[in-house]
Design a protein around this motif. Structure first.
Motif, short mmCIF file in Angstrom:
data_model
loop_
_atom_site.label_atom_id
_atom_site.label_comp_id
_atom_site.label_asym_id
_atom_site.label_seq_id
_atom_site.Cartn_x
_atom_site.Cartn_y
_atom_site.Cartn_z
N ALA A 191 0.83 -1.20 0.00
CA ALA A 191 0.00 0.00 0.00
C ALA A 191 0.87 1.25 0.00
CB ALA A 191 -0.93 -0.01 1.21
N ALA A 192 1.98 1.22 0.73
CA ALA A 192 2.88 2.37 0.78
C ALA A 192 3.54 2.62 -0.57
CB ALA A 192 3.94 2.16 1.86
N GLN A 193 3.90 1.55 -1.27
CA GLN A 193 4.52 1.70 -2.58
C GLN A 193 3.57 2.39 -3.57
OE1 GLN A 193 7.63 1.05 -3.49
NE2 GLN A 193 8.32 0.05 -1.61
N GLN A 194 2.28 2.16 -3.42
CA GLN A 194 1.31 2.68 -4.38
C GLN A 194 0.75 4.04 -3.99
OE1 GLN A 194 -1.59 -0.47 -4.45
NE2 GLN A 194 -0.16 -1.96 -5.33
N ALA A 195 0.88 4.45 -2.72
CA ALA A 195 0.24 5.67 -2.24
C ALA A 195 0.97 6.93 -2.71
CB ALA A 195 0.17 5.65 -0.72
N ASP A 196 0.25 8.04 -2.68
CA ASP A 196 0.84 9.34 -3.02
C ASP A 196 1.53 9.96 -1.81
OD1 ASP A 196 -0.29 9.38 -5.70
OD2 ASP A 196 -2.22 9.74 -4.73
N VAL A 197 0.96 9.74 -0.64
CA VAL A 197 1.53 10.27 0.61
C VAL A 197 1.67 9.12 1.60
CG1 VAL A 197 1.21 11.85 2.54
CG2 VAL A 197 0.51 12.55 0.25
N VAL A 198 2.87 8.91 2.12
CA VAL A 198 3.14 7.82 3.05
C VAL A 198 3.62 8.42 4.37
CG1 VAL A 198 4.42 5.69 3.45
CG2 VAL A 198 3.82 6.36 1.11
N VAL A 199 3.04 7.95 5.47
CA VAL A 199 3.41 8.44 6.80
C VAL A 199 4.16 7.33 7.53
CG1 VAL A 199 2.58 9.42 8.95
CG2 VAL A 199 1.35 9.89 6.83
N VAL A 200 5.41 7.60 7.91
CA VAL A 200 6.24 6.64 8.62
C VAL A 200 6.76 7.31 9.89
CG1 VAL A 200 6.90 5.53 6.45
CG2 VAL A 200 8.39 7.28 7.43
N ASN A 201 7.64 6.64 10.61
CA ASN A 201 8.32 7.29 11.74
C ASN A 201 9.83 7.24 11.51
OD1 ASN A 201 9.36 4.75 12.95
ND2 ASN A 201 7.20 4.35 13.38
N HIS A 202 10.54 8.02 12.31
CA HIS A 202 11.99 8.14 12.12
C HIS A 202 12.70 6.79 12.20
CE1 HIS A 202 11.74 12.53 13.80
NE2 HIS A 202 11.19 12.41 12.62
N HIS A 203 12.27 5.95 13.13
CA HIS A 203 12.93 4.66 13.29
C HIS A 203 12.81 3.82 12.02
CE1 HIS A 203 12.81 5.85 17.49
NE2 HIS A 203 13.66 4.89 17.78
N LEU A 204 11.63 3.82 11.43
CA LEU A 204 11.44 3.04 10.21
C LEU A 204 12.24 3.64 9.06
CD1 LEU A 204 10.09 0.76 8.68
CD2 LEU A 204 8.08 2.20 8.36
N PHE A 205 12.30 4.96 8.98
CA PHE A 205 13.07 5.60 7.91
C PHE A 205 14.54 5.19 7.98
CE2 PHE A 205 15.88 9.09 6.62
CZ PHE A 205 15.52 9.22 5.29
N PHE A 206 15.13 5.24 9.16
CA PHE A 206 16.55 4.90 9.27
C PHE A 206 16.78 3.40 9.19
CE2 PHE A 206 16.86 9.23 10.98
CZ PHE A 206 17.94 9.69 10.23
N ALA A 207 15.82 2.62 9.65
CA ALA A 207 15.95 1.17 9.47
C ALA A 207 15.98 0.84 7.99
CB ALA A 207 14.78 0.46 10.15
N ASP A 208 15.20 1.57 7.20
CA ASP A 208 15.17 1.35 5.76
C ASP A 208 16.51 1.72 5.12
OD1 ASP A 208 13.67 0.77 3.26
OD2 ASP A 208 14.01 2.90 2.86
N LEU A 209 17.11 2.84 5.57
CA LEU A 209 18.42 3.22 5.05
C LEU A 209 19.46 2.14 5.37
CD1 LEU A 209 18.86 7.05 5.79
CD2 LEU A 209 18.03 5.93 3.72
N ALA A 210 19.40 1.61 6.59
CA ALA A 210 20.33 0.55 6.98
C ALA A 210 20.11 -0.71 6.16
CB ALA A 210 20.19 0.24 8.48
N LEU A 211 18.85 -1.02 5.87
CA LEU A 211 18.53 -2.21 5.08
C LEU A 211 19.07 -2.08 3.66
CD1 LEU A 211 16.97 -4.89 5.47
CD2 LEU A 211 14.99 -3.75 4.46
N LYS A 212 18.89 -0.90 3.07
CA LYS A 212 19.40 -0.68 1.71
C LYS A 212 20.92 -0.77 1.69
CE LYS A 212 15.52 2.28 0.36
NZ LYS A 212 15.04 3.66 0.14
N GLU A 213 21.55 -0.25 2.75
CA GLU A 213 23.01 -0.29 2.81
C GLU A 213 23.53 -1.72 2.87
OE1 GLU A 213 26.92 1.32 3.10
OE2 GLU A 213 24.99 2.16 2.48
N SER A 214 22.75 -2.61 3.49
CA SER A 214 23.18 -4.00 3.62
C SER A 214 22.93 -4.80 2.35
CB SER A 214 22.44 -4.67 4.79
OG SER A 214 21.06 -4.80 4.51
N GLY A 215 22.28 -4.17 1.37
CA GLY A 215 22.07 -4.85 0.10
C GLY A 215 20.73 -5.51 -0.06
N PHE A 216 19.86 -5.40 0.96
CA PHE A 216 18.54 -6.00 0.86
C PHE A 216 17.57 -5.05 0.17
CE2 PHE A 216 20.53 -8.37 4.24
CZ PHE A 216 20.11 -9.67 4.00
#
Length: 642
Positions: A191-216
């Protein structure tokens, strides 16, 4: 200023028509215009918007109007829920817009069907007291549309059952999960991939950066516009996620899953003893650190018992590697365990090697677990490397970003030297609605009798305010000492952080007669009590972070190596922002009134006290108790405007 923003936020605009009590504010319009410009120019904007500016609508409105993909990151899940369930729908109705929005939280917020099945089969630690909560979760699984456990009152965020009915990055089976078709987390991410506006929190944002850095694969969708609310929290959250950690719970969770897989397959007799050895190694690590619960720097010299415990974990993980490689392909669960062993061996390595100069190692000991951390002391290069801002609009906003009107501290922490800055005063009249009381005669904050003296000075203030007060402390020891002193005064309803969950304390505070709530860090920010229920905030000391705190000590040492001034460049700005957050608990609506009392004599006796005073909203300052008493004798509160 563009006509569209002026009209939308003006006296005759759609918001004024749709929202009872809405009043146009020049500061809100100025912020909205600045955000609109940043979006159009794909620039970076820092906005300090004092309480009462209306900053939420000021950034949401141009974001919705932009027609671009927008990601909004907030400081807490509570703010996420408010944005998604209240603010965004309100704006869309008022503006006549239809924008596809999505709410996405971290995986620990979503019920996992596979983990629930395991827990229902008895794999949840065997605590009989958890059976009612487990039954509630099972019922919830059949009726919830999104699996968001925040909606389940019977399961608090602190419940020890939560880890057994949610997945984490280690134990999630991903595409191999037998329940993948019903996965709540996967549905939320789609649902987030398809939405125009996505609401997250800081922890999830940085967890995502860490996940991308690890190659996932990425969790969050990319966006054209990034808005960070409560942005003053970002440096500390980034420090946590850009580091490396290894927790005893990860080890015991892995050992439990290994034993469960072996039992299910039935023909792996060598695996249960190895899983048991890992569990014992995790327990040995916690035992080696001992009591009490604490955060402390890494030992400067070798501690044989601790070193032996680390080696025990290393050996237990190493012993698991060959058999798990031999069992590859037997089951998706076993393959997942093999990946986790490899990852944990990698995460253990920084604690076996020599310390890196740009990271600080430290230990967090809890009642039943412990975690080893290696945290970066300078996150700016890491943030800009992992989150390149070119071709994106980025807005960072909070009520507390500037120190004496300057943004240098926040800019330096995140490396935002190219950002435009805008400082807007709050929308409330502190000159007539508030007072800063600085009592005289108190000893130095370092004096052993300081807390007793503070309580004595606070008592007449609490009587004048009829309770209705937060007392905010910079240490748990001071809080406990003050609580002991105040228990003898039955004229107040005393509420003490740690004796009940914070949410329960706040509920009681709003209902009680003459309540006085004693709190530390978590009550300095993010707490919203409006109206006369909260009429006084008492701060025991200027909130300088303890130089004994591991990350603080590491950053001080790092800045000294860089030739910088740790006090003026780091400790003082951080304390100023924290004090501003504490003051922000007091005046939440235009009709609020209240007194802020700061007991720390350094606010006037030391030169740096002027930096604190210049950073606070302009308000009357007095050292006379009679002025406080007259303040509370004046006519009470007016109705506040939305």
């Amino acid at each position: 200023m563009s006509a569209s923003i002026t009209e939308l936020l003006g006296a005759d605009g759609p918001l004024a028509e749709a929202l009872p009590g809405f009043a146009p504010r020049e500061t809100q319009q100025a912020m909205a215009q600045a955000v609109e410009d940043a979006v159009a120019e794909r620039g970076t904007l820092l906005v300090e918007a004092g309480t009462g500016t209306g900053k939420t609508f000021a950034y949401l409105l141009p974001a919705l109007q932009s027609g671009r993909k927008v990601l909004i990151a907030t400081g807490t899940r509570a703010l996420q829920d408010q944005l998604f369930h209240r603010d965004l729908p309100t704006l869309q109705r008022a503006l006549g817009l239809s924008v596809d929005t999505a709410l996405l939280k971290g995986r620990a917020n979503y019920l996992c069907h596979h983990r629930l099945e395991r827990a229902a089969a008895g794999d949840f630690g065997g605590d009989l007291a958890l059976h009612p909560a487990l039954a509630a979760v099972s019922s919830f699984a059949g009726r919830s549309p999104d699996g968001d456990l925040d909606a389940l009152e019977e399961l608090s965020p602190q419940s020890s059952l939560r880890p057994f009915v949610t997945s984490n990055a280690d134990n999630c089976l991903g595409q191999e999960c037998p329940n993948i078709g019903d996965c709540f987390l996967l549905k939320a991410r789609r649902a987030a991939q398809q939405a125009d506006v996505v609401v997250v929190n800081h922890h999830l944002f940085f967890a995502d950066l860490a996940l991308k850095e690890s190659g996932f694969g990425e969790v969050l969708p990319d966006a054209d516009v990034f808005i960070f609310d409560e942005a003053h929290l970002l440096p500390d959250v980034a420090t946590m996620f850009f580091g490396t950690s290894l927790g005893s719970f990860q080890l015991t969770d892995l050992a439990r899953d290994l034993a469960a897989e072996a039992a299910q397959l039935g023909d792996l007799p060598d695996l249960p003893p190895l899983a048991q050895a890992l569990s014992q190694a995790a327990a040995g690590l916690h035992t080696a650190l001992g009591d009490p619960a604490r955060r402390e720097p890494w030992p400067q010299q070798s501690v044989p018992k601790f070193t032996a415990a680390l080696k025990g974990v290393q050996l237990a993980l190493a012993d698991l590697t060959p058999p798990l490689e031999a069992f590859a392909g037997r089951s998706s669960g076993l393959d997942n365990c093999q990946e986790r062993v490899a990852l944990l061996r990698e995460h253990l390595q920084p604690f076996l090697d020599e310390a890196e100069v740009d990271r600080v190692r430290w230990i967090d000991v809890r009642q039943r677990s412990c975690t080893l951390h290696a945290s970066p002391v300078d996150i700016a290069p890491l943030f800009n490397e992992r989150f390149p801002r070119h071709a994106r609009a980025c807005v960072f906003t909070s009520g507390t970003l500037a120190v004496a009107g300057e943004f240098g501290h926040f800019v330096q922490r995140l490396g935002l030297g190219d950002a435009r800055t805008l400082a807007l005063p709050g929308g409330f009249d502190y000159q007539t609605r508030a007072m800063l009381y600085l009592p005289t005669g108190l000893p130095e904050p370092s004096d052993p009798g300081y807390t007793d003296a503070l309580v004595a000075a606070a008592l007449p203030v609490l009587r004048a305010s009829r309770g209705r007060a937060f007392m905010l402390f910079t240490s748990h020891n001071a809080l406990r000492r003050a609580a002991t002193r105040l228990r003898g005064y039955d004229e107040f309803t005393l509420l003490v952080q740690g004796e009940r969950p914070n949410s329960e304390l706040l509920t009681q505070f709003r209902r009680a007669q003459a309540p006085v709530l004693l709190g530390t860090g978590s009550f300095w920010q993010g707490v919203d009590v409006r109206g006369e229920a909260l009429s006084c905030v008492i701060v025991d000391k200027l909130p300088f972070a303890s130089p004994g705190e591991p990350i603080v000590a590491g950053r001080i040492a790092y800045l000294r190596r860089q030739g910088a001034d740790p006090f003026n460049d780091y400790q003082l700005p951080h304390a100023v922002i924290t004090l501003k957050q504490g003051l922000g608990r007091l005046i939440r609506d235009a009709g609020d009134r209240g007194v802020l009392m700061v007991g720390d004599k350094r606010l006037r006796a030391r030169g740096y006290g002027r930096v604190f005073l210049r950073s606070l909203p302009a308000m009357p300052i007095s050292s006379e108790l009679a002025d406080v008493q007259r303040f509370f004798e004046e006519p009470a509160f007016e109705e506040s405007a939305p």
